[in-house]
Scaffold this active site. Structure first.
Site, PDB file in Angstrom:
ATOM      1  N   ASP A  78      -4.588   6.576   9.803  1.00 24.02           N
ATOM      2  CA  ASP A  78      -4.300   5.279   9.196  1.00 24.02           C
ATOM      3  C   ASP A  78      -4.141   5.367   7.687  1.00 24.02           C
ATOM      4  O   ASP A  78      -4.649   6.279   7.030  1.00 24.02           O
ATOM      5  CB  ASP A  78      -5.372   4.254   9.559  1.00 24.02           C
ATOM      6  CG  ASP A  78      -6.762   4.614   9.062  1.00 24.02           C
ATOM      7  OD1 ASP A  78      -7.102   5.808   9.072  1.00 24.02           O
ATOM      8  OD2 ASP A  78      -7.507   3.701   8.668  1.00 24.02           O
ATOM      9  N   ASP A 100      -2.984  10.174   1.125  1.00 23.78           N
ATOM     10  CA  ASP A 100      -4.167   9.705   1.849  1.00 23.78           C
ATOM     11  C   ASP A 100      -3.768   9.110   3.195  1.00 23.78           C
ATOM     12  O   ASP A 100      -3.552   7.910   3.313  1.00 23.78           O
ATOM     13  CB  ASP A 100      -4.892   8.666   0.990  1.00 23.78           C
ATOM     14  CG  ASP A 100      -6.247   8.276   1.508  1.00 23.78           C
ATOM     15  OD1 ASP A 100      -6.774   8.971   2.390  1.00 23.78           O
ATOM     16  OD2 ASP A 100      -6.785   7.257   1.041  1.00 23.78           O
ATOM     17  N   GLU A 129     -10.032   5.097   9.596  1.00 25.38           N
ATOM     18  CA  GLU A 129     -10.872   5.662   8.543  1.00 25.38           C
ATOM     19  C   GLU A 129     -10.898   4.751   7.322  1.00 25.38           C
ATOM     20  O   GLU A 129     -11.899   4.720   6.586  1.00 25.38           O
ATOM     21  CB  GLU A 129     -10.356   7.053   8.148  1.00 25.38           C
ATOM     22  CG  GLU A 129     -11.289   7.844   7.232  1.00 25.38           C
ATOM     23  CD  GLU A 129     -11.081   7.551   5.748  1.00 25.38           C
ATOM     24  OE1 GLU A 129     -11.962   7.931   4.949  1.00 25.38           O
ATOM     25  OE2 GLU A 129     -10.035   6.936   5.385  1.00 25.38           O
ATOM     26  N   GLU A 130      -9.814   4.026   7.098  1.00 24.31           N
ATOM     27  CA  GLU A 130      -9.724   3.158   5.927  1.00 24.31           C
ATOM     28  C   GLU A 130     -10.436   1.820   6.132  1.00 24.31           C
ATOM     29  O   GLU A 130     -10.379   0.948   5.261  1.00 24.31           O
ATOM     30  CB  GLU A 130      -8.250   2.890   5.579  1.00 24.31           C
ATOM     31  CG  GLU A 130      -7.441   4.123   5.207  1.00 24.31           C
ATOM     32  CD  GLU A 130      -7.772   4.659   3.821  1.00 24.31           C
ATOM     33  OE1 GLU A 130      -8.641   4.066   3.143  1.00 24.31           O
ATOM     34  OE2 GLU A 130      -7.161   5.659   3.412  1.00 24.31           O
ATOM     35  N   HIS A 326      -3.448   5.262  -2.348  1.00 21.05           N
ATOM     36  CA  HIS A 326      -3.203   3.816  -2.239  1.00 21.05           C
ATOM     37  C   HIS A 326      -2.260   3.278  -3.319  1.00 21.05           C
ATOM     38  O   HIS A 326      -2.070   2.071  -3.409  1.00 21.05           O
ATOM     39  CB  HIS A 326      -4.517   3.019  -2.295  1.00 21.05           C
ATOM     40  CG  HIS A 326      -5.552   3.455  -1.311  1.00 21.05           C
ATOM     41  ND1 HIS A 326      -6.794   2.837  -1.219  1.00 21.05           N
ATOM     42  CD2 HIS A 326      -5.557   4.439  -0.368  1.00 21.05           C
ATOM     43  CE1 HIS A 326      -7.501   3.419  -0.275  1.00 21.05           C
ATOM     44  NE2 HIS A 326      -6.774   4.402   0.250  1.00 21.05           N
TER      45      HIS A 326
END
Length: 366
Positions: A78, A100, A129-130, A326
């Site tokens: 993700d 990421d 995971e995020e 991000h």
């Protein structure tokens, strides 16, 4: 002059780059990872893995290469929300997730195939995971036997290994108040939510910082509301020894009204420089002619989640500059992505001989 490892004779560089680009071209924000998981299950099968998508939505690929230790390599599928147009320019691949953490996951998939590891390799692309709960990693804990060693795929930079991460405390604050005129001196819901954030900052003290591994750091993730109802989501990155239960008790005693709801808490984690995984990765970087580095991070990863139950050799490694996580400029330098594949492959070769020696010396690793 930067020195990079030579092309792997097993998996051509063009194939590795194509895999990464195709992964980045598939949007996979948290809770929407299914298309990428299915794609990777097919790709991993073509590369020789026994691959499947598990009940949580994780993609899991296994390579069985006779008797020997088991090493798990776990990254995540993700990304955060948002779009970064996918393009290659000046030797860089741009796109959401390039740093990421699709490049680290792609590197692990390619490295495992290219290695001469004797034993069992398990490569996992985990979901969510995020998000606060890391449901994909928790499912792996519940459904897989403990491996002999673990490599987490996150951007460390291709010449650097991450030794550990801060922990995390996530919670909601919700409050409501009776409808009233804005000039009424009685506290309004929106004001109470703002005051909760102020109380968090005061409790943590003036030394609190996201820049220090030994201090907590708070984030007001979101705040919404009006005079009658308000909600705030708060996250605190926590150092070793932080008592989350005591902190929430103290905060509840300070807020005038409202409810505090715990979302998740996970402790800080760290290994030392002599950890077998760290030594293998550092040795592999050194073989490229580069000087390896180590660091700790003030964020949190699936390493925290898995380290709470698995007391085994582990470390975090992957290409990419985490400063770009991000961001609207998220990109990975492709030559560094390819270099990380060679580093991982060499490290796995070393672990296949190092882990049995350690097991014989200690009477078992797991």
């Amino acid at each position: 002059m930067m020195v990079y490892p030579q092309q792997s004779p097993v998996l051509p560089d063009a194939r590795s780059v194509r895999l990464l680009r195709e992964m980045v071209e598939i949007p996979s924000p948290s809770y929407q990872e299914a298309e990428l998981a299915e794609f990777l299950a097919g790709q991993m099968s073509e590369l020789g893995y026994a691959a499947e998508v598990d009940a949580a939505g994780n993609v899991v690929g296994e390579l069985e290469r006779g008797d020997g230790p088991t090493v798990m390599l776990l990254g995540h599928l993700d990304t955060v929300a948002g779009t970064v147009p996918v393009r290659e320019q000046d030797g860089r691949l741009y796109g959401r997730g390039t740093v990421d953490a699709k490049a680290p996951l792609a590197a692990m998939i390619c490295a495992a195939v290219s290695s001469d590891f004797a034993g069992r390799l398990v490569v996992v692309g985990a979901v969510e995971e995020e998000t606060p709960l890391s449901r994909g990693a928790l499912h792996i804990l519940d459904t897989h036997r403990q491996p002999d060693a673990l490599i987490i795929g996150e951007p460390s930079g291709w010449r650097t290994v991450v030794l550990g991460y801060k922990g995390k405390l996530d919670f909601w604050y919700r409050v409501s108040s009776e409808a009233t005129h804005p000039t009424n001196p009685a506290p309004k819901a929106s004001e109470l939510a703002a005051d909760c954030w102020l109380q968090v900052c005061q409790l943590l003290g003036p030394e609190a910082s996201h820049a220090r591994f030994d201090q907590p750091g708070a984030t007001l993730v979101s705040i919404t509301g009006d005079l009658t109802t308000a909600t705030a989501e708060l996250s605190i990155r926590t150092p070793f020894g932080f008592d989350a239960e005591a902190f929430l008790t103290a905060l509840r005693a300070r807020v005038i009204r409202g409810e505090i709801e715990l979302i998740n808490v996970v402790g800080a984690c760290r290994v030392d420089r002599n950890d077998p995984v760290v030594r293998a990765l550092n040795g592999a970087i050194r073989q490229t002619g580069s000087a390896p580095g180590v660091k700790v991070k003030t964020a949190t990863s699936d390493m925290n989640t898995l380290a709470e139950r698995w007391q085994i050799p582990m470390g975090t490694y992957g290409p990419g500059d985490s400063v770009l996580d991000h961001s609207d400029d998220e990109h990975v330098v492709l030559v560094e992505y390819l270099a990380s594949i060679r580093v991982l492959s060499t490290a796995l070769n070393e672990l296949s001989t190092m882990l049995p020696r350690l097991s014989a010396a200690t009477g078992g690793l797991s």
